[in-house]
Design a protein around this motif. Structure first.
Motif: not given
Lengths: 134, 134, 134, 134
Positions: A30, A60-61, A64-65, A68, A71-72, A87, A90, A93-94
């Motif tokens: 968060s 930006l990426d 967004d990631i 998600a 949330a999950v 997830l 990912s 990595a970002i």
């Protein structure tokens, strides 16, 4: 302790993870999403915009990631490793790429220094959690 | 053709994917996110709520993961396989689970039948795209 | 102090608001979004689901509206009262409704008690900020 | 017809709006969110970045507000005018500003021309819906 962490302690879950690692990951994700969102706008205020484009896109990426992933992870009662593990991969990595790019600007842009710190902390928290998930 | 697809054709990108597969995936992801969002609310209107809880949770996860996947795929100019591939894998996994759960209710709930169709189409579109990404 | 708040102090903005009120609002909105997201899943774990449906729907709306409000407030450099003011009004209204509904369950559901607190704090922080915005 | 629109026809709602206006608004909002997301990335690929900063910021706000408005409108079973009306007003305002800014670049940037069209269509659809909501 965040409200979300307090709530997560009040009901059963199927995600079999260390309580503390999970809570740290949720909060770090968060924080990182917020930091990347703010850093995007700060980057857009810089003079040398051409040098900031990659940083903006990664932020930006990352926003967004992280949204998600947070949330999950906050829906603990229906855990599926086939969804959650990639997830988190990912997200790691970002956070790594975004943290490295922000680090490049950290010496002369305070906002990127702070965002790099948020990304690195999120990357580490997600790695720690991922290792403990079966 | 969606506005997003029209825009994506107007500027360069580093994501080396078949134009049509990419466009189909972006639209299928957006459609699936919307369908799962609507299905969540429709599920909450059912009498036998206890039977719908798993469907609701999967729809919520599917909405959030599709939102992230669609956003990342829409930013074509900075492609990183270490980020995009696991994100698509996660999206495929949740679309598969959510589609199967919706399918179970499809015979007596029209909204779940429609949502299952959106999930399956999204799963397939993401699989097709993932196979072509290096 | 959150990473986001630290970043917001590092660059210029057009939103002419008291620094502290703005920072408090951004953090309260993020906390509330997270709390409502977690409370949705906790509500879905309850036995008396039929009684929780309204709470779940309000939590879902509150999560989504807080996400938008937090994002817009984090982009300080392009402030438009015609956009931000009604968005805050909508956020105040959903936090009020969601907080009241959670409050109804607070005596016997700890997760709703915590979520009610997050909603009330967010409602107040948005009210305080809205009053100072021209 | 989108999956979401098909699903919305399958269950009861409290939002007393013309079916067609509601469906048109939900689809236009989703299209606009996607278009603004894609246009952000396209703007970041332009040479004259300094001229695009305002457009990027408005597209980011438009994406986030449309996402919230679309989500709330998709949960038809719990309609509260105190929440939905200002949210639509905020959405109309950002679509108007974002559409005007994109229009300024439309002559020499095809992606902004397309995005302007998506914004204008969304603004109009939200205005039409707002007028019919009590």
């Amino acid at each position: 302790m965040s409200y979300a962490r307090q709530i997560l302690d009040t009901y059963p879950r199927t995600l079999d993870a260390d309580d503390n690692l999970l809570a740290v990951a949720i909060d770090a994700i968060s924080d990182c999403a917020q930091a990347c969102q703010a850093d995007t706008d700060a980057d857009l205020s810089e003079q040398n915009l051409a040098e900031m484009v990659r940083c903006i896109r990664l932020c930006l990426d990352c926003t967004d990631i992280c949204a998600a992933a947070g949330a999950v992870l906050s829906r603990l009662a229906e855990y599926d490793p086939a969804v959650t593990r990639p997830l988190l991969e990912s997200c790691i990595a970002i956070c790594h790429s975004c943290g490295e790019e922000c680090e490049r600007h950290a010496a002369h842009m305070e906002h990127c220094r702070i965002c790099a710190e948020a990304c690195r902390r999120c990357e580490q928290a997600c790695r720690d959690l991922l290792e403990t998930l079966k």
